[in-house]
Scaffold this motif. Structure first.
Motif, mmCIF file in Angstrom:
data_model
loop_
_atom_site.group_PDB
_atom_site.id
_atom_site.type_symbol
_atom_site.label_atom_id
_atom_site.label_comp_id
_atom_site.label_asym_id
_atom_site.label_seq_id
_atom_site.Cartn_x
_atom_site.Cartn_y
_atom_site.Cartn_z
ATOM 1 N N UNK A 52 0.834 -1.205 0.000
ATOM 2 C CA UNK A 52 0.000 0.000 0.000
ATOM 3 C C UNK A 52 0.868 1.253 0.000
ATOM 4 N N UNK A 53 1.954 1.203 0.733
ATOM 5 C CA UNK A 53 2.872 2.351 0.760
ATOM 6 C C UNK A 53 3.537 2.513 -0.599
ATOM 7 N N UNK A 54 3.872 1.401 -1.218
ATOM 8 C CA UNK A 54 4.488 1.464 -2.546
ATOM 9 C C UNK A 54 3.552 2.118 -3.549
ATOM 10 N N UNK A 55 2.277 1.798 -3.489
ATOM 11 C CA UNK A 55 1.303 2.437 -4.376
ATOM 12 C C UNK A 55 1.163 3.922 -4.064
ATOM 13 N N UNK A 56 1.209 4.278 -2.787
ATOM 14 C CA UNK A 56 1.081 5.671 -2.382
ATOM 15 C C UNK A 56 2.281 6.498 -2.846
ATOM 16 N N UNK A 102 20.660 9.071 -15.579
ATOM 17 C CA UNK A 102 20.918 8.461 -14.274
ATOM 18 C C UNK A 102 20.804 9.446 -13.119
ATOM 19 N N UNK A 103 20.051 10.511 -13.326
ATOM 20 C CA UNK A 103 19.755 11.456 -12.255
ATOM 21 C C UNK A 103 18.535 10.918 -11.519
ATOM 22 N N UNK A 104 18.566 10.950 -10.186
ATOM 23 C CA UNK A 104 17.492 10.381 -9.380
ATOM 24 C C UNK A 104 16.355 11.377 -9.197
ATOM 25 N N UNK A 105 15.121 10.869 -9.259
ATOM 26 C CA UNK A 105 13.902 11.643 -9.043
ATOM 27 C C UNK A 105 13.004 10.843 -8.107
ATOM 28 N N UNK A 106 12.121 11.538 -7.380
ATOM 29 C CA UNK A 106 11.154 10.836 -6.550
ATOM 30 C C UNK A 106 10.187 10.069 -7.442
ATOM 31 N N UNK A 107 9.590 9.021 -6.875
ATOM 32 C CA UNK A 107 8.686 8.184 -7.665
ATOM 33 C C UNK A 107 7.432 8.923 -8.122
ATOM 34 N N UNK A 108 7.023 9.962 -7.400
ATOM 35 C CA UNK A 108 5.823 10.682 -7.811
ATOM 36 C C UNK A 108 6.106 11.750 -8.859
ATOM 37 N N UNK A 109 7.353 11.908 -9.248
ATOM 38 C CA UNK A 109 7.724 12.863 -10.288
ATOM 39 C C UNK A 109 7.783 12.154 -11.642
ATOM 40 N N UNK A 110 7.399 12.868 -12.664
ATOM 41 C CA UNK A 110 7.471 12.325 -14.022
ATOM 42 C C UNK A 110 8.909 12.493 -14.511
ATOM 43 N N UNK A 111 9.448 11.426 -15.066
ATOM 44 C CA UNK A 111 10.817 11.478 -15.572
ATOM 45 C C UNK A 111 10.872 12.281 -16.859
ATOM 46 N N UNK A 166 4.934 10.978 -2.396
ATOM 47 C CA UNK A 166 6.087 10.373 -1.727
ATOM 48 C C UNK A 166 6.152 10.762 -0.256
ATOM 49 N N UNK A 167 5.932 12.012 0.049
ATOM 50 C CA UNK A 167 6.076 12.462 1.430
ATOM 51 C C UNK A 167 5.019 11.842 2.351
ATOM 52 N N UNK A 168 3.815 11.692 1.851
ATOM 53 C CA UNK A 168 2.767 11.034 2.642
ATOM 54 C C UNK A 168 3.111 9.560 2.847
#
Length: 187
Positions: free
Chosen positions: A4-8, A116-125, A13-15
């Motif tokens: 569930x956290x993975x889906x969130x 190869x720059x890191x972004x949060x999962x909720x950000x669009x690459x 990401x912060x939540x």
């Protein structure tokens, strides 16, 4: 990380970090660890504690400082982590568990773009710019060659070095001494 956290994380990401922090805190508070507890259980508790330290540190940062790289910060061990380490006599592997948990947390909440720059999962690459077909094929082929060299590290160099030594140390052909080589004539 919980499903569930993975889906969130894909939406906020912060939540998701706040939820994981709460779940880990409950797990640590309700876990009673002794010296003779199973090692796997001890590792789970140490992992939850290490992840919580990084999450707490990250969420307490100013919003402008909350970047993917600030998740990689190598924090000193908390007092509670030290206390548990020495209480159960787990000094040898507890450090390794902490480093591994922090690295896994970084990977769980971020993903890499084409540079190869890191972004949060909720950000669009960002999308990779289009190249001409010829340049694209050439660069892909070059990338494959470099990745093979990188994956197999020094094997091609070792083979080349071994062949160089072999050919330089093998005896060269020297003709037998005959009359012709000394200027004489054989009968």
């Amino acid at each position: 990380m919980d499903g569930a956290i993975l889906e969130l994380t894909k939406t906020d990401v912060r939540e998701a970090m706040r939820k994981e922090l709460q779940m880990n805190q409950l797990f640590v508070e309700n876990s009673v660890v002794y010296r003779n507890s199973p090692r796997l259980f001890k590792i789970q508790v140490f992992t939850a504690m290490a992840r919580n330290e990084v999450l707490r540190h990250f969420l307490n940062l100013d919003t402008s400082m909350q970047t993917p790289n600030s998740l990689k910060s190598d924090l000193p061990m908390s007092e509670a982590y030290h206390h548990l380490m020495y209480k159960i006599g787990a000094t040898s592997y507890a450090h390794h568990v902490k480093v591994k948990a922090e690295h896994q947390l970084f990977l769980d909440y971020t993903h890499a773009d084409y540079k190869r720059k890191r972004h949060f999962l909720d950000e669009v690459l960002p999308e990779q710019p289009k190249l001409s077909k010829i340049w694209g094929a050439f660069l892909n082929g070059l990338g494959v060659v470099f990745s093979i060299i990188y994956d197999y590290r020094g094997i091609p160099l070792l083979v080349g070095f071994g062949l160089l030594i072999y050919f330089n140390s093998s005896p060269s052909y020297t003709p037998s001494h005959s009359g012709f080589s000394k200027g004489g004539i054989l009968h």
